[in-house]
Design a protein around this motif. Structure first.
Motif, PDB file in Angstrom:
ATOM      1  N   GLY A  54       0.618  -1.224  -0.040  1.00  0.00           N
ATOM      2  CA  GLY A  54       0.082   0.211   0.101  1.00  0.00           C
ATOM      3  C   GLY A  54       0.895   1.224  -0.064  1.00  0.00           C
ATOM      4  O   GLY A  54       0.464   2.410   0.614  1.00  0.00           O
ATOM      5  N   LEU A  55       1.989   1.356  -0.715  1.00  0.00           N
ATOM      6  CA  LEU A  55       3.098   2.402  -0.555  1.00  0.00           C
ATOM      7  C   LEU A  55       2.974   3.297  -1.886  1.00  0.00           C
ATOM      8  O   LEU A  55       2.618   2.739  -3.102  1.00  0.00           O
ATOM      9  N   LYS A  56       2.970   4.519  -1.777  1.00  0.00           N
ATOM     10  CA  LYS A  56       3.029   5.422  -2.837  1.00  0.00           C
ATOM     11  C   LYS A  56       4.581   5.971  -2.914  1.00  0.00           C
ATOM     12  O   LYS A  56       5.621   5.431  -2.141  1.00  0.00           O
ATOM     13  N   LYS A  57       4.831   6.673  -4.017  1.00  0.00           N
ATOM     14  CA  LYS A  57       6.257   7.002  -4.379  1.00  0.00           C
ATOM     15  C   LYS A  57       7.228   7.442  -2.990  1.00  0.00           C
ATOM     16  O   LYS A  57       8.099   7.255  -2.481  1.00  0.00           O
ATOM     17  N   ASP A  58       6.250   8.328  -2.468  1.00  0.00           N
ATOM     18  CA  ASP A  58       6.825   9.344  -1.343  1.00  0.00           C
ATOM     19  C   ASP A  58       7.249   8.179  -0.126  1.00  0.00           C
ATOM     20  O   ASP A  58       8.145   8.400   0.472  1.00  0.00           O
ATOM     21  N   ASP A  59       6.418   7.406   0.123  1.00  0.00           N
ATOM     22  CA  ASP A  59       6.344   6.060   1.034  1.00  0.00           C
ATOM     23  C   ASP A  59       7.870   5.284   0.703  1.00  0.00           C
ATOM     24  O   ASP A  59       8.439   4.886   1.712  1.00  0.00           O
ATOM     25  N   ILE A  60       7.921   5.025  -0.755  1.00  0.00           N
ATOM     26  CA  ILE A  60       8.970   4.209  -0.885  1.00  0.00           C
ATOM     27  C   ILE A  60      10.423   5.006  -0.558  1.00  0.00           C
ATOM     28  O   ILE A  60      11.184   4.514  -0.107  1.00  0.00           O
ATOM     29  N   ASN A  61      10.478   6.237  -0.776  1.00  0.00           N
ATOM     30  CA  ASN A  61      11.607   7.108  -0.455  1.00  0.00           C
ATOM     31  C   ASN A  61      11.854   7.174   0.910  1.00  0.00           C
ATOM     32  O   ASN A  61      12.909   6.878   1.184  1.00  0.00           O
ATOM     33  N   ARG A  62      10.968   7.260   1.800  1.00  0.00           N
ATOM     34  CA  ARG A  62      11.012   7.370   3.111  1.00  0.00           C
ATOM     35  C   ARG A  62      11.472   6.075   3.546  1.00  0.00           C
ATOM     36  O   ARG A  62      12.490   5.930   4.357  1.00  0.00           O
ATOM     37  N   LEU A  63      10.884   4.765   3.077  1.00  0.00           N
ATOM     38  CA  LEU A  63      11.421   3.517   3.386  1.00  0.00           C
ATOM     39  C   LEU A  63      13.018   3.178   3.023  1.00  0.00           C
ATOM     40  O   LEU A  63      13.574   2.776   3.462  1.00  0.00           O
ATOM     41  N   LEU A  64      13.286   3.659   1.579  1.00  0.00           N
ATOM     42  CA  LEU A  64      14.564   3.454   1.217  1.00  0.00           C
ATOM     43  C   LEU A  64      15.691   4.123   2.272  1.00  0.00           C
ATOM     44  O   LEU A  64      16.774   3.900   2.522  1.00  0.00           O
ATOM     45  N   GLN A  65      15.311   5.412   2.809  1.00  0.00           N
ATOM     46  CA  GLN A  65      16.085   6.190   3.638  1.00  0.00           C
ATOM     47  C   GLN A  65      16.412   5.459   4.949  1.00  0.00           C
ATOM     48  O   GLN A  65      17.421   5.188   5.437  1.00  0.00           O
ATOM     49  N   GLU A  66      15.348   4.909   5.414  1.00  0.00           N
ATOM     50  CA  GLU A  66      15.347   4.149   6.703  1.00  0.00           C
ATOM     51  C   GLU A  66      16.053   2.898   6.440  1.00  0.00           C
ATOM     52  O   GLU A  66      16.900   2.512   7.607  1.00  0.00           O
ATOM     53  N   LEU A  67      16.035   2.322   5.541  1.00  0.00           N
ATOM     54  CA  LEU A  67      16.870   1.113   5.162  1.00  0.00           C
ATOM     55  C   LEU A  67      18.499   1.258   5.100  1.00  0.00           C
ATOM     56  O   LEU A  67      19.380   0.753   5.816  1.00  0.00           O
ATOM     57  N   LEU A  68      18.702   2.537   4.589  1.00  0.00           N
ATOM     58  CA  LEU A  68      19.954   2.918   4.367  1.00  0.00           C
ATOM     59  C   LEU A  68      20.439   3.343   6.038  1.00  0.00           C
ATOM     60  O   LEU A  68      21.845   2.972   6.390  1.00  0.00           O
ATOM     61  N   LYS A  69      19.744   4.132   6.736  1.00  0.00           N
ATOM     62  CA  LYS A  69      20.240   4.154   8.111  1.00  0.00           C
ATOM     63  C   LYS A  69      20.235   2.887   8.821  1.00  0.00           C
ATOM     64  O   LYS A  69      21.382   2.757   9.571  1.00  0.00           O
ATOM     65  N   ARG A  70      19.419   1.944   8.510  1.00  0.00           N
ATOM     66  CA  ARG A  70      19.693   0.682   9.186  1.00  0.00           C
ATOM     67  C   ARG A  70      20.903  -0.002   8.693  1.00  0.00           C
ATOM     68  O   ARG A  70      21.747  -0.544   9.763  1.00  0.00           O
ATOM     69  N   ILE A  71      21.355   0.057   7.568  1.00  0.00           N
ATOM     70  CA  ILE A  71      22.654  -0.494   7.124  1.00  0.00           C
ATOM     71  C   ILE A  71      23.706   0.037   7.877  1.00  0.00           C
ATOM     72  O   ILE A  71      24.558  -0.484   8.124  1.00  0.00           O
ATOM     73  N   ASP A  72      23.776   1.434   8.134  1.00  0.00           N
ATOM     74  CA  ASP A  72      24.895   2.074   8.543  1.00  0.00           C
ATOM     75  C   ASP A  72      24.997   1.856  10.207  1.00  0.00           C
ATOM     76  O   ASP A  72      25.939   2.395  10.754  1.00  0.00           O
ATOM     77  N   GLU A  73      24.063   1.379  10.837  1.00  0.00           N
ATOM     78  CA  GLU A  73      23.850   1.390  12.172  1.00  0.00           C
ATOM     79  C   GLU A  73      24.990   0.437  12.737  1.00  0.00           C
ATOM     80  O   GLU A  73      25.120  -0.952  11.811  1.00  0.00           O
TER      81      GLU A  73
END
Length: 316
Positions: free
Chosen positions: A297-316
């Motif tokens: 149920g994601l729109k493009k803006d949701d996807i962009n936020r999700l990708l940033q959260e994934l990047l942040k998790r990778i860097d933790e």
């Protein structure tokens, strides 16, 4: 814990078996594997595998789904497989069954059955069922074993996921003693058609990479229909971006529908090499395993936020 399955199957003359929507090989393999064992063991019992058809590229490896009336379900033992939450069960009538048993290998989300057997460290629901039969000393039929083995290798990517344990190989060996055709199981689960091969190469050639560690692909309905694929076939291909040494995580987003304003709505599949990401998926209408989960149920803006959260998790 395992004994509950055998006691309940013994008790009920009508048994309905369910799994999640858009089923994969583990969902279908556990569903038809269990149905086959019950039919082999109790030929006089009425056993039905329920759910919609046409849900994936592997449907041709399984029998047609059964059709039953509401009255039959109300008299049945409902066994729900490979599903963590009630909203994902592919036939809501399971709620009307006389008794409900859930068997699942996903991380706990909610309670919706009278008895629940959840083992989230198992590689597949098929592994749980096979382990039940093995621990009970039952020699299952070759067809039952074939269904369970197929689901096991599909969900563990041929025994390559990070949560593999010696017990998984023990279960696989047990299934082989029951007559599994290993070559056929691999062909059924991992061979591909020319149209899927071309689609997979399209993803490889066009995926985006963030900071050389997070790969992702957003696929429109027009894109996957160009290759003659259904939504369910298109969404299965997240694995295409795996296996690259630099990628710590990868994600595939597939357009499912459009809202009243014409905005594309996407469902996504997320994978991680070592970082836990299912908690992130939970905040985007999804969930699943620690390193393999889905969102919807994601729109493009949701996807962009999700990708940033994934990047942040990778860097933790």
């Amino acid at each position: 814990m395992y004994q509950a399955l055998f006691d309940l199957v013994e008790q009920y003359d009508i048994i309905t078996i369910y799994r999640h929507v858009s089923p994969d090989s583990d969902a279908l393999g556990s569903q038809f594997g269990l149905k086959q064992w019950i039919q082999d063991t109790y030929p006089k019992k009425q056993v039905y595998a329920l759910g919609s058809s046409g849900s994936g590229s592997r449907d041709g490896n399984f029998p047609a789904m059964d059709v039953v009336d509401d009255g039959t379900i109300t008299q049945s033992l409902a066994i729900i497989l490979d599903t963590a939450n009630s909203a994902r069960v592919d036939d809501e009538r399971f709620l009307n069954a006389a008794y409900r048993l859930k068997i699942d290998h996903h991380i706990y989300v909610e309670t919706f059955a009278d008895v629940e057997i959840i083992q989230d460290l198992k590689g597949a629901t098929c592994e749980i069922l096979a382990d039940m039969f093995m621990q009970k000393g039952i020699r299952i039929s070759a067809l039952c074993a074939q269904y369970l083995y197929g689901g096991l290798i599909a969900d563990t990517l041929r025994f390559s996921i990070s949560t593999m344990t010696p017990d998984t190989f023990h279960v696989a060996a047990y299934l082989l003693t029951c007559g599994v055709d290993v070559a056929k199981a691999n062909e059924d689960n991992f061979s591909t058609s020319l149209r899927l091969y071309r689609y997979e190469n399209y993803i490889r050639a066009n995926c985006s990479v963030l900071e050389e560690k997070l790969a992702y692909m957003i696929v429109s309905k027009e894109d996957y229909e160009h290759y003659g694929l259904t939504f369910d076939e298109a969404k299965e291909k997240v694995f295409v971006m795996g296996g690259v040494q630099e990628f710590e995580a990868w994600a595939l987003f597939i357009e499912k529908e459009r809202d009243a304003d014409g905005n594309a709505i996407y469902n996504g599949s997320l994978r991680s090499r070592q970082k836990t990401i299912n908690d992130i998926a939970n905040t985007y209408h999804g969930g699943g395993h620690r390193f393999a989960c889905g969102v919807k149920g994601l729109k493009k803006d949701d996807i962009n936020r999700l990708l940033q959260e994934l990047l942040k998790r990778i860097d933790e």
